[in-house]
Scaffold this active site. Sequence first.
Site, PDB file in Angstrom:
ATOM      1  N   LYS A   1     -16.361  11.505  73.495  1.00 42.69           N
ATOM      2  CA  LYS A   1     -15.790  10.642  72.457  1.00 42.69           C
ATOM      3  C   LYS A   1     -14.270  10.706  72.484  1.00 42.69           C
ATOM      4  O   LYS A   1     -13.692  11.770  72.644  1.00 42.69           O
ATOM      5  CB  LYS A   1     -16.278  11.079  71.073  1.00 42.69           C
ATOM      6  CG  LYS A   1     -17.758  10.842  70.847  1.00 42.69           C
ATOM      7  CD  LYS A   1     -18.161  11.242  69.440  1.00 42.69           C
ATOM      8  CE  LYS A   1     -19.648  11.045  69.225  1.00 42.69           C
ATOM      9  NZ  LYS A   1     -20.073  11.494  67.891  1.00 42.69           N
TER      10      LYS A   1
ATOM     11  N   HIS B   1     -22.129  11.745  56.180  1.00 39.69           N
ATOM     12  CA  HIS B   1     -22.014  13.192  56.385  1.00 39.69           C
ATOM     13  C   HIS B   1     -21.993  13.917  55.035  1.00 39.69           C
ATOM     14  O   HIS B   1     -22.680  14.923  54.838  1.00 39.69           O
ATOM     15  CB  HIS B   1     -20.718  13.542  57.137  1.00 39.69           C
ATOM     16  CG  HIS B   1     -20.664  13.051  58.540  1.00 39.69           C
ATOM     17  ND1 HIS B   1     -19.546  12.428  59.050  1.00 39.69           N
ATOM     18  CD2 HIS B   1     -21.566  13.105  59.549  1.00 39.69           C
ATOM     19  CE1 HIS B   1     -19.760  12.117  60.316  1.00 39.69           C
ATOM     20  NE2 HIS B   1     -20.987  12.511  60.644  1.00 39.69           N
TER      21      HIS B   1
ATOM     22  N   ARG C   1     -30.238   8.826  61.579  1.00 41.99           N
ATOM     23  CA  ARG C   1     -30.066   7.478  61.040  1.00 41.99           C
ATOM     24  C   ARG C   1     -31.190   6.548  61.455  1.00 41.99           C
ATOM     25  O   ARG C   1     -31.505   5.593  60.760  1.00 41.99           O
ATOM     26  CB  ARG C   1     -28.739   6.880  61.519  1.00 41.99           C
ATOM     27  CG  ARG C   1     -27.523   7.586  61.000  1.00 41.99           C
ATOM     28  CD  ARG C   1     -26.281   7.057  61.656  1.00 41.99           C
ATOM     29  NE  ARG C   1     -26.336   7.393  63.075  1.00 41.99           N
ATOM     30  CZ  ARG C   1     -25.290   7.555  63.857  1.00 41.99           C
ATOM     31  NH1 ARG C   1     -24.080   7.386  63.378  1.00 41.99           N
ATOM     32  NH2 ARG C   1     -25.426   7.881  65.122  1.00 41.99           N
TER      33      ARG C   1
ATOM     34  N   SER D   1     -19.203   7.612  62.563  1.00 42.46           N
ATOM     35  CA  SER D   1     -17.774   7.855  62.795  1.00 42.46           C
ATOM     36  C   SER D   1     -17.217   6.868  63.810  1.00 42.46           C
ATOM     37  O   SER D   1     -16.074   6.422  63.697  1.00 42.46           O
ATOM     38  CB  SER D   1     -17.558   9.288  63.287  1.00 42.46           C
ATOM     39  OG  SER D   1     -17.883  10.204  62.276  1.00 42.46           O
TER      40      SER D   1
END
Length: 159
Positions: free
Chosen positions: A43, A19, A92, A130
């Site tokens: 999440k 990030h 990614r 994360s």
Amino acid sequence: MMKKIAVFPGSFDPFTRAHEDLVLRALPLFDEIVIAIGVNTSKQGLLPFEVREEAIKAVFKDEAKVQVRRIQGLTVNFCREVGAQFMLRGLRNGIDLEFENAIAQNNLILAPEVESLFLLARSGLGHISSTIVRDILRNGGDVSALVPEAILPFLKTAE
């Protein structure tokens, strides 16, 4: 002349080196970047919003072009609220591209004036997420190579 403002939305739970790298690489492109900490109901959270906000502010304490804000609701509405013409997102891999493309296409329908911009993860950082950082933390592992140094003290509150 209108300021070029980008919103970088995410749950950032926790904020990672990937990030940080994305924001640092995007800084020359914009007059201001607003890191928008949102709620992702799918999440399971590690850090409370207040702690995430404080932690990210610590990372960018010397960077006047970066703001950190908490948001609720649609990100495109937040973009309008802060006058952002751009939404910054990181990719990614191909799976991220598929997911982010669908979101970007729908955002264009909702707010055609807000353009999504994608930056590819830098080599050596694309493996960081994360979710993985949370899993390592929950199992007592060392995440110091995966998060900015300024984030580490805030993670102690999650242990």
